[in-house]
Design a protein around this motif. Structure first.
Motif, PDB file in Angstrom:
ATOM      1  N   GLU A  67     -36.602 -32.393   3.780  1.00  0.00           N
ATOM      2  CA  GLU A  67     -35.442 -32.931   3.059  1.00  0.00           C
ATOM      3  C   GLU A  67     -34.220 -33.047   3.974  1.00  0.00           C
ATOM      4  OE1 GLU A  67     -38.125 -31.008   0.007  1.00  0.00           O
ATOM      5  OE2 GLU A  67     -37.369 -30.442   1.985  1.00  0.00           O
ATOM      6  N   ALA A  68     -34.057 -32.067   4.858  1.00  0.00           N
ATOM      7  CA  ALA A  68     -32.906 -32.094   5.763  1.00  0.00           C
ATOM      8  C   ALA A  68     -32.984 -33.283   6.710  1.00  0.00           C
ATOM      9  CB  ALA A  68     -32.831 -30.786   6.555  1.00  0.00           C
ATOM     10  N   LEU A  69     -34.178 -33.613   7.173  1.00  0.00           N
ATOM     11  CA  LEU A  69     -34.310 -34.783   8.052  1.00  0.00           C
ATOM     12  C   LEU A  69     -33.990 -36.059   7.281  1.00  0.00           C
ATOM     13  CD1 LEU A  69     -36.530 -35.511  10.955  1.00  0.00           C
ATOM     14  CD2 LEU A  69     -36.602 -37.184   9.115  1.00  0.00           C
ATOM     15  N   LEU A  70     -34.444 -36.144   6.036  1.00  0.00           N
ATOM     16  CA  LEU A  70     -34.166 -37.341   5.241  1.00  0.00           C
ATOM     17  C   LEU A  70     -32.677 -37.498   4.955  1.00  0.00           C
ATOM     18  CD1 LEU A  70     -37.119 -37.421   2.680  1.00  0.00           C
ATOM     19  CD2 LEU A  70     -36.943 -38.502   4.923  1.00  0.00           C
ATOM     20  N   ALA A  71     -31.953 -36.389   4.967  1.00  0.00           N
ATOM     21  CA  ALA A  71     -30.505 -36.446   4.728  1.00  0.00           C
ATOM     22  C   ALA A  71     -29.715 -36.661   6.014  1.00  0.00           C
ATOM     23  CB  ALA A  71     -30.046 -35.148   4.056  1.00  0.00           C
ATOM     24  N   ASP A  72     -30.372 -36.681   7.153  1.00  0.00           N
ATOM     25  CA  ASP A  72     -29.705 -36.809   8.450  1.00  0.00           C
ATOM     26  C   ASP A  72     -29.181 -38.232   8.620  1.00  0.00           C
ATOM     27  OD1 ASP A  72     -29.005 -37.043  11.161  1.00  0.00           O
ATOM     28  OD2 ASP A  72     -30.609 -35.698  11.812  1.00  0.00           O
ATOM     29  N   PRO A  73     -27.858 -38.425   8.708  1.00  0.00           N
ATOM     30  CA  PRO A  73     -27.317 -39.781   8.818  1.00  0.00           C
ATOM     31  C   PRO A  73     -27.590 -40.440  10.164  1.00  0.00           C
ATOM     32  CG  PRO A  73     -25.560 -38.165   9.026  1.00  0.00           C
ATOM     33  CD  PRO A  73     -26.807 -37.401   8.678  1.00  0.00           C
ATOM     34  N   GLU A  74     -28.049 -39.664  11.147  1.00  0.00           N
ATOM     35  CA  GLU A  74     -28.340 -40.215  12.470  1.00  0.00           C
ATOM     36  C   GLU A  74     -29.758 -40.767  12.574  1.00  0.00           C
ATOM     37  OE1 GLU A  74     -25.960 -40.425  14.947  1.00  0.00           O
ATOM     38  OE2 GLU A  74     -24.703 -39.828  13.259  1.00  0.00           O
ATOM     39  N   VAL A  75     -30.532 -40.682  11.500  1.00  0.00           N
ATOM     40  CA  VAL A  75     -31.918 -41.162  11.489  1.00  0.00           C
ATOM     41  C   VAL A  75     -32.000 -42.482  10.733  1.00  0.00           C
ATOM     42  CG1 VAL A  75     -34.263 -40.677  10.646  1.00  0.00           C
ATOM     43  CG2 VAL A  75     -32.915 -38.843  11.708  1.00  0.00           C
ATOM     44  N   ASP A  76     -32.531 -43.511  11.411  1.00  0.00           N
ATOM     45  CA  ASP A  76     -32.718 -44.829  10.780  1.00  0.00           C
ATOM     46  C   ASP A  76     -34.123 -44.980  10.207  1.00  0.00           C
ATOM     47  OD1 ASP A  76     -30.155 -45.741  11.830  1.00  0.00           O
ATOM     48  OD2 ASP A  76     -31.168 -45.986  13.762  1.00  0.00           O
ATOM     49  N   VAL A  77     -35.087 -44.434  10.938  1.00  0.00           N
ATOM     50  CA  VAL A  77     -36.511 -44.614  10.625  1.00  0.00           C
ATOM     51  C   VAL A  77     -37.199 -43.262  10.610  1.00  0.00           C
ATOM     52  CG1 VAL A  77     -38.694 -45.618  11.418  1.00  0.00           C
ATOM     53  CG2 VAL A  77     -36.573 -46.854  11.788  1.00  0.00           C
ATOM     54  N   VAL A  78     -38.102 -43.079   9.665  1.00  0.00           N
ATOM     55  CA  VAL A  78     -38.909 -41.867   9.619  1.00  0.00           C
ATOM     56  C   VAL A  78     -40.329 -42.210  10.048  1.00  0.00           C
ATOM     57  CG1 VAL A  78     -39.935 -40.155   8.080  1.00  0.00           C
ATOM     58  CG2 VAL A  78     -37.530 -40.750   7.836  1.00  0.00           C
ATOM     59  N   TYR A  79     -40.816 -41.469  11.042  1.00  0.00           N
ATOM     60  CA  TYR A  79     -42.233 -41.559  11.418  1.00  0.00           C
ATOM     61  C   TYR A  79     -42.946 -40.445  10.676  1.00  0.00           C
ATOM     62  CZ  TYR A  79     -46.477 -40.872  14.158  1.00  0.00           C
ATOM     63  OH  TYR A  79     -47.786 -40.707  14.538  1.00  0.00           O
ATOM     64  N   LEU A  80     -44.026 -40.805   9.980  1.00  0.00           N
ATOM     65  CA  LEU A  80     -44.689 -39.912   9.036  1.00  0.00           C
ATOM     66  C   LEU A  80     -46.115 -39.583   9.483  1.00  0.00           C
ATOM     67  CD1 LEU A  80     -44.282 -38.582   6.253  1.00  0.00           C
ATOM     68  CD2 LEU A  80     -44.901 -40.733   5.217  1.00  0.00           C
ATOM     69  N   PRO A  81     -46.312 -38.465  10.234  1.00  0.00           N
ATOM     70  CA  PRO A  81     -47.649 -38.082  10.676  1.00  0.00           C
ATOM     71  C   PRO A  81     -48.252 -36.940   9.851  1.00  0.00           C
ATOM     72  CG  PRO A  81     -46.053 -36.949  12.032  1.00  0.00           C
ATOM     73  CD  PRO A  81     -45.276 -37.709  10.961  1.00  0.00           C
ATOM     74  N   LEU A  82     -47.795 -36.773   8.621  1.00  0.00           N
ATOM     75  CA  LEU A  82     -48.276 -35.688   7.767  1.00  0.00           C
ATOM     76  C   LEU A  82     -49.730 -35.933   7.341  1.00  0.00           C
ATOM     77  CD1 LEU A  82     -45.130 -35.324   5.468  1.00  0.00           C
ATOM     78  CD2 LEU A  82     -45.816 -33.825   7.351  1.00  0.00           C
ATOM     79  N   PRO A  83     -50.391 -34.915   6.754  1.00  0.00           N
ATOM     80  CA  PRO A  83     -51.739 -35.141   6.215  1.00  0.00           C
ATOM     81  C   PRO A  83     -51.739 -36.330   5.246  1.00  0.00           C
ATOM     82  CG  PRO A  83     -51.233 -32.802   6.204  1.00  0.00           C
ATOM     83  CD  PRO A  83     -49.966 -33.515   6.593  1.00  0.00           C
ATOM     84  N   ASN A  84     -52.857 -37.028   5.189  1.00  0.00           N
ATOM     85  CA  ASN A  84     -52.976 -38.240   4.370  1.00  0.00           C
ATOM     86  C   ASN A  84     -52.550 -38.016   2.920  1.00  0.00           C
ATOM     87  OD1 ASN A  84     -54.096 -39.257   6.695  1.00  0.00           O
ATOM     88  ND2 ASN A  84     -56.202 -39.119   5.968  1.00  0.00           N
ATOM     89  N   SER A  85     -52.842 -36.848   2.390  1.00  0.00           N
ATOM     90  CA  SER A  85     -52.531 -36.558   0.992  1.00  0.00           C
ATOM     91  C   SER A  85     -51.025 -36.484   0.725  1.00  0.00           C
ATOM     92  CB  SER A  85     -53.177 -35.231   0.580  1.00  0.00           C
ATOM     93  OG  SER A  85     -52.718 -34.181   1.423  1.00  0.00           O
TER      94      SER A  85
END
Length: 200
Positions: A67-85
């Motif tokens: 959640e903290a990364l999603l709230a980070d105003p310096e992030v434009d794009v999220v790379y998502l390498p989490l488990p498929n589920s």
């Protein structure tokens, strides 16, 4: 006299990594040489894990929660390498936070999840892309050019396969069905993606 106009490159897109999976290390390594993108933050559910990953990979910031990364105003794009589920849940949350999403394959574990992910991206005006590097490689463009230009003829059938050996399948996340593992979703998604591209 003609005015000399200089064009400067746009600033690099700022990427945050949601999770510290092994594939995220490879992603970090491969993005590093690009002037068009920069990894600025990483998050884990464990602050120590995030800090260690950031230090090892030379990433400036780390967060102890997704959640903290999603709230980070310096992030434009999220790379998502989490488990498929977890792809659908966190891709939707990233879209709701106004972040573009580059999601590891397979995008989702089912059609309903994929539709919900694209609906969220459309509602929030962000891009959602499944992370198949071959989409952007020169040989793919050439292959499509040959197919669409009629040089090969009409495609009536495609046979494709992709596989590799797992050293310790019992402990590998790719083999855990409850996390969206299995051969079809993991390795099988590559040939299925290619077949869909080739067949239009």
């Amino acid at each position: 006299m003609k005015k000399n106009t200089r064009f400067s490159a746009p600033p690099p897109i700022r990427i945050g990594i949601l999770g510290c999976a092994n594939i995220a290390r490879q992603f970090t390594r491969d993005v590093a040489p690009s002037p068009a993108a920069r990894i600025v933050a990483v998050a884990s559910r464990n602050a120590e894990t995030a800090a260690a990953f950031a230090a090892a990979q030379g990433i400036g910031r780390h967060h102890g929660s997704y959640e903290a990364l999603l709230a980070d105003p310096e992030v434009d794009v999220v790379y998502l390498p989490l488990p498929n589920s977890l792809h659908a849940e966190w891709a939707i949350k990233a879209a709701e936070a106004g972040k573009h999403v580059l999601c590891e394959k397979p995008l989702a574990t089912g059609l309903a999840q994929a539709r919900a992910m694209f609906d969220a991206a459309q509602r929030h005006g962000v891009l959602l892309l499944e992370a198949y590097p071959y989409y952007f490689q020169p040989q793919t463009g050439r292959m499509l050019s040959l197919l669409q230009g009629g040089e090969v003829g009409e495609v009536r059938s495609v046979h494709a396969g992709f596989g590799f050996t797992l050293g310790n399948p019992q402990a590998n996340i790719r083999m855990q069905a409850d996390l969206g593992g299995g051969a079809l979703l993991d390795a099988g998604s590559y040939p299925l993606s290619l077949i869909r591209l080739v067949m239009g």
